[in-house]
Structure formats: C-alpha cells, structure tokens
Design a protein around this motif. Structure first.
Motif, PDB file in Angstrom:
ATOM      1  N   PRO A  25       0.825  -1.223   0.000  1.00  0.00           N
ATOM      2  CA  PRO A  25       0.000   0.000   0.000  1.00  0.00           C
ATOM      3  C   PRO A  25       0.857   1.271   0.000  1.00  0.00           C
ATOM      4  O   PRO A  25       1.958   1.288   0.547  1.00  0.00           O
ATOM      5  CB  PRO A  25      -0.793  -0.113   1.312  1.00  0.00           C
ATOM      6  CG  PRO A  25      -0.798  -1.565   1.643  1.00  0.00           C
ATOM      7  CD  PRO A  25       0.517  -2.093   1.159  1.00  0.00           C
ATOM      8  N   GLU A  26       0.344   2.300  -0.624  1.00  0.00           N
ATOM      9  CA  GLU A  26       1.043   3.593  -0.654  1.00  0.00           C
ATOM     10  C   GLU A  26       1.096   4.183   0.748  1.00  0.00           C
ATOM     11  O   GLU A  26       0.199   3.970   1.566  1.00  0.00           O
ATOM     12  CB  GLU A  26       0.336   4.567  -1.601  1.00  0.00           C
ATOM     13  CG  GLU A  26       0.388   4.133  -3.049  1.00  0.00           C
ATOM     14  CD  GLU A  26      -0.270   5.146  -3.968  1.00  0.00           C
ATOM     15  OE1 GLU A  26      -0.719   6.220  -3.479  1.00  0.00           O
ATOM     16  OE2 GLU A  26      -0.347   4.874  -5.176  1.00  0.00           O
ATOM     17  N   PHE A  27       2.162   4.925   1.024  1.00  0.00           N
ATOM     18  CA  PHE A  27       2.291   5.577   2.326  1.00  0.00           C
ATOM     19  C   PHE A  27       3.281   6.728   2.222  1.00  0.00           C
ATOM     20  O   PHE A  27       4.060   6.823   1.266  1.00  0.00           O
ATOM     21  CB  PHE A  27       2.751   4.585   3.398  1.00  0.00           C
ATOM     22  CG  PHE A  27       4.147   4.044   3.199  1.00  0.00           C
ATOM     23  CD1 PHE A  27       5.240   4.655   3.821  1.00  0.00           C
ATOM     24  CD2 PHE A  27       4.378   2.936   2.399  1.00  0.00           C
ATOM     25  CE1 PHE A  27       6.522   4.156   3.637  1.00  0.00           C
ATOM     26  CE2 PHE A  27       5.655   2.436   2.219  1.00  0.00           C
ATOM     27  CZ  PHE A  27       6.736   3.042   2.834  1.00  0.00           C
ATOM     28  N   LYS A  59      11.092  -7.114  -5.615  1.00  0.00           N
ATOM     29  CA  LYS A  59      11.759  -5.938  -6.175  1.00  0.00           C
ATOM     30  C   LYS A  59      10.794  -4.957  -6.827  1.00  0.00           C
ATOM     31  O   LYS A  59      11.153  -3.804  -7.061  1.00  0.00           O
ATOM     32  CB  LYS A  59      12.809  -6.372  -7.210  1.00  0.00           C
ATOM     33  CG  LYS A  59      13.935  -7.209  -6.624  1.00  0.00           C
ATOM     34  CD  LYS A  59      14.850  -7.718  -7.729  1.00  0.00           C
ATOM     35  CE  LYS A  59      15.902  -8.659  -7.187  1.00  0.00           C
ATOM     36  NZ  LYS A  59      16.772  -9.216  -8.251  1.00  0.00           N
ATOM     37  N   LYS A  60       9.593  -5.416  -7.119  1.00  0.00           N
ATOM     38  CA  LYS A  60       8.586  -4.547  -7.730  1.00  0.00           C
ATOM     39  C   LYS A  60       7.634  -3.954  -6.702  1.00  0.00           C
ATOM     40  O   LYS A  60       6.651  -3.304  -7.056  1.00  0.00           O
ATOM     41  CB  LYS A  60       7.805  -5.330  -8.789  1.00  0.00           C
ATOM     42  CG  LYS A  60       8.674  -5.796  -9.950  1.00  0.00           C
ATOM     43  CD  LYS A  60       7.864  -6.626 -10.924  1.00  0.00           C
ATOM     44  CE  LYS A  60       8.738  -7.129 -12.056  1.00  0.00           C
ATOM     45  NZ  LYS A  60       7.995  -8.009 -12.993  1.00  0.00           N
ATOM     46  N   GLY A  61       7.907  -4.206  -5.431  1.00  0.00           N
ATOM     47  CA  GLY A  61       7.034  -3.678  -4.385  1.00  0.00           C
ATOM     48  C   GLY A  61       5.765  -4.478  -4.203  1.00  0.00           C
ATOM     49  O   GLY A  61       4.752  -3.955  -3.724  1.00  0.00           O
ATOM     50  N   VAL A 101      14.721  -6.867  -2.741  1.00  0.00           N
ATOM     51  CA  VAL A 101      13.873  -7.783  -1.973  1.00  0.00           C
ATOM     52  C   VAL A 101      14.024  -7.409  -0.503  1.00  0.00           C
ATOM     53  O   VAL A 101      15.140  -7.265   0.000  1.00  0.00           O
ATOM     54  CB  VAL A 101      14.293  -9.255  -2.192  1.00  0.00           C
ATOM     55  CG1 VAL A 101      13.411 -10.186  -1.365  1.00  0.00           C
ATOM     56  CG2 VAL A 101      14.224  -9.613  -3.669  1.00  0.00           C
ATOM     57  N   THR A 102      12.908  -7.237   0.177  1.00  0.00           N
ATOM     58  CA  THR A 102      12.922  -6.689   1.539  1.00  0.00           C
ATOM     59  C   THR A 102      11.982  -7.452   2.456  1.00  0.00           C
ATOM     60  O   THR A 102      10.885  -7.840   2.052  1.00  0.00           O
ATOM     61  CB  THR A 102      12.491  -5.196   1.512  1.00  0.00           C
ATOM     62  OG1 THR A 102      13.312  -4.475   0.601  1.00  0.00           O
ATOM     63  CG2 THR A 102      12.583  -4.568   2.892  1.00  0.00           C
ATOM     64  N   LEU A 103      12.425  -7.635   3.688  1.00  0.00           N
ATOM     65  CA  LEU A 103      11.524  -8.088   4.746  1.00  0.00           C
ATOM     66  C   LEU A 103      11.042  -6.846   5.484  1.00  0.00           C
ATOM     67  O   LEU A 103      11.854  -6.089   6.025  1.00  0.00           O
ATOM     68  CB  LEU A 103      12.240  -9.010   5.730  1.00  0.00           C
ATOM     69  CG  LEU A 103      12.758 -10.348   5.210  1.00  0.00           C
ATOM     70  CD1 LEU A 103      13.475 -11.102   6.324  1.00  0.00           C
ATOM     71  CD2 LEU A 103      11.638 -11.197   4.638  1.00  0.00           C
ATOM     72  N   LEU A 104       9.750  -6.608   5.482  1.00  0.00           N
ATOM     73  CA  LEU A 104       9.157  -5.522   6.265  1.00  0.00           C
ATOM     74  C   LEU A 104       8.667  -6.147   7.558  1.00  0.00           C
ATOM     75  O   LEU A 104       7.692  -6.899   7.577  1.00  0.00           O
ATOM     76  CB  LEU A 104       8.007  -4.862   5.505  1.00  0.00           C
ATOM     77  CG  LEU A 104       7.274  -3.745   6.248  1.00  0.00           C
ATOM     78  CD1 LEU A 104       8.210  -2.575   6.562  1.00  0.00           C
ATOM     79  CD2 LEU A 104       6.056  -3.268   5.451  1.00  0.00           C
ATOM     80  N   ASN A 105       9.372  -5.826   8.648  1.00  0.00           N
ATOM     81  CA  ASN A 105       9.113  -6.465   9.940  1.00  0.00           C
ATOM     82  C   ASN A 105       8.368  -5.517  10.867  1.00  0.00           C
ATOM     83  O   ASN A 105       8.850  -4.426  11.176  1.00  0.00           O
ATOM     84  CB  ASN A 105      10.442  -6.895  10.565  1.00  0.00           C
ATOM     85  CG  ASN A 105      10.271  -7.552  11.923  1.00  0.00           C
ATOM     86  OD1 ASN A 105      10.660  -7.005  12.938  1.00  0.00           O
ATOM     87  ND2 ASN A 105       9.687  -8.733  11.942  1.00  0.00           N
ATOM     88  N   SER A 125       8.368   3.691  -2.492  1.00  0.00           N
ATOM     89  CA  SER A 125       9.511   3.530  -3.393  1.00  0.00           C
ATOM     90  C   SER A 125      10.719   2.896  -2.686  1.00  0.00           C
ATOM     91  O   SER A 125      11.632   2.415  -3.358  1.00  0.00           O
ATOM     92  CB  SER A 125       9.913   4.881  -4.003  1.00  0.00           C
ATOM     93  OG  SER A 125      10.422   5.753  -3.007  1.00  0.00           O
ATOM     94  N   VAL A 126      10.727   2.877  -1.339  1.00  0.00           N
ATOM     95  CA  VAL A 126      11.854   2.261  -0.627  1.00  0.00           C
ATOM     96  C   VAL A 126      11.922   0.750  -0.884  1.00  0.00           C
ATOM     97  O   VAL A 126      12.939   0.123  -0.607  1.00  0.00           O
ATOM     98  CB  VAL A 126      11.802   2.526   0.903  1.00  0.00           C
ATOM     99  CG1 VAL A 126      11.866   4.010   1.192  1.00  0.00           C
ATOM    100  CG2 VAL A 126      10.578   1.906   1.542  1.00  0.00           C
ATOM    101  N   PHE A 127      10.855   0.179  -1.433  1.00  0.00           N
ATOM    102  CA  PHE A 127      10.832  -1.252  -1.720  1.00  0.00           C
ATOM    103  C   PHE A 127      11.172  -1.564  -3.178  1.00  0.00           C
ATOM    104  O   PHE A 127      11.248  -2.719  -3.565  1.00  0.00           O
ATOM    105  CB  PHE A 127       9.466  -1.845  -1.367  1.00  0.00           C
ATOM    106  CG  PHE A 127       9.128  -1.698   0.084  1.00  0.00           C
ATOM    107  CD1 PHE A 127       9.763  -2.478   1.039  1.00  0.00           C
ATOM    108  CD2 PHE A 127       8.196  -0.758   0.508  1.00  0.00           C
ATOM    109  CE1 PHE A 127       9.469  -2.332   2.392  1.00  0.00           C
ATOM    110  CE2 PHE A 127       7.898  -0.606   1.861  1.00  0.00           C
ATOM    111  CZ  PHE A 127       8.535  -1.388   2.801  1.00  0.00           C
TER     112      PHE A 127
END
Length: 198
Positions: free
Chosen positions: A50-52, A167-169, A73-77, A67-69
């Motif tokens: 979701p946008e934020f 990588k594409k969010g 590849v990211t783990l959002l914890n 855009s930070v994603f």
C-alpha cells in the motif's frame, strides 16, 4: 415397562452424543497445540505494498514512501519495544542482516491510552535505541506508524509480523509470528532466494 427401557436408551444415546462431542472438541483443541500459525495465516499476498508517506522513527524529518521497496527484496518487519516475542526474534533477524538480508522495520506503537495519550517521541526513541543495542539491530531503518493506520492498510493483526516484498514492491508472503531458524529455512528462505534471482 417399555417406557423405562425407552428412557434408558434415550439417556444412553444422549451420553453417547456428549462423549462424541467431547472427543471431537478435544481432538480439535489438541491439534491446535501442534499447528503453526505462521503457516496457516499467510494472507493478503500478491498485491502491491500500500502507498504511504511516513516518517523515520529516529529522524522524523525523513519521510519514506513505497519507493523504498523498489529494486530490492525486503523483509518488512512489524515490531515494538512492548512486544515480548519481538525480543526473541531480534537476535535472529540481526543474524540475517549480517548475511545480507535487507530488513526494514515498521514500528508499531502501543495503543493510544485515552487517559495518558501517546508516548513522547524522544522517550520512544530512547527505548528503541536501548532495545536494539541490547538485542541487535537488524533494520536498515524504521518507519514509524504513529497512528497505526498503515498497519491497518497492510492487514497487520499484531507484532511481530513480517511481509516479504519483492523488487517490484509486491507483497509475496505475510507471516504472522516470529521469524526463527526453522521457518526461515523451510518456508521463507526458498522464496526469498527465488525473488533475489528474478
């Protein structure tokens, strides 16, 4: 005489139903003891993050958006200093960071207290700093979800929870509960490696 016999059959039949119900409920509850909620509660996947527009926890003048994603590849914890299970999870997440895993924190404050309001930011920053110094800091940075609205948009039910974002969010996995060596190896790492290779 036959009515007494009928009553005995009714009592026996009712007792049989009660015993069957008892065993059925017992089996259901017993199976719950050995189930892994992390595996069962993978929800809200294959959708864009979701946008934020939210501030950095430690540097509120810095504002992050989705855009930070992009491109990594990211783990959002999702975590908080008030979360006991997060204390258990932080050292292992710190090991993952040392191995090159990109982890971004979404800081979830305690619920707003009607009588006392929210915790002052400076106090929260001190508590976060102390906790991460003690248990390890796995985060590239921490996004502050001050009013918990973004957590609602994500579908967060509590902490800790983790979203694996490609990588594409796009959210590719949502895990409820802590990340530990077992579920990392068996469930998360295979998809994580696959997304890295894309």
């Amino acid at each position: 005489m036959s009515s007494c016999k009928d009553k005995r059959y009714e009592v026996a039949f009712d007792s049989g139903i009660a015993i069957a119900d008892f065993f059925g409920i017992s089996i259901f509850l017993f199976s719950g003891l050995f189930s892994d909620p992390t595996y069962k509660n993978q929800v809200q996947v294959s959708r864009d993050i979701p946008e934020f527009a939210l501030a950095d926890l430690m540097q509120p003048q810095v504002i992050y958006d989705q855009s930070v994603f992009s491109g990594e590849v990211t783990l959002l914890n999702v975590w908080g200093v008030w979360c006991v299970t997060c204390d258990v999870e932080l050292p292992f997440l710190s090991q993952l960071r040392e191995q090159g895993v990109r982890i971004v924190g979404l800081y979830l404050p305690e619920s707003v207290d009607a009588d006392f309001g929210t915790k002052p930011l400076a106090q929260l920053q001190r508590e976060v700093t102390a906790k991460l110094q003690r248990l390890g800091n796995p985060y590239q940075f921490n996004i502050l979800d001050a009013d918990r609205q973004y957590s609602i948009d994500l579908g967060v039910t509590g902490a800790p929870e983790t979203y694996l974002v490609d990588k594409k969010g796009v959210i590719r996995m949502h895990l409820i509960g802590d990340i530990n060596p077992q579920n990392w190896q068996t469930q998360i790492a295979p998809l994580y490696q696959e997304l890295l290779a894309e």
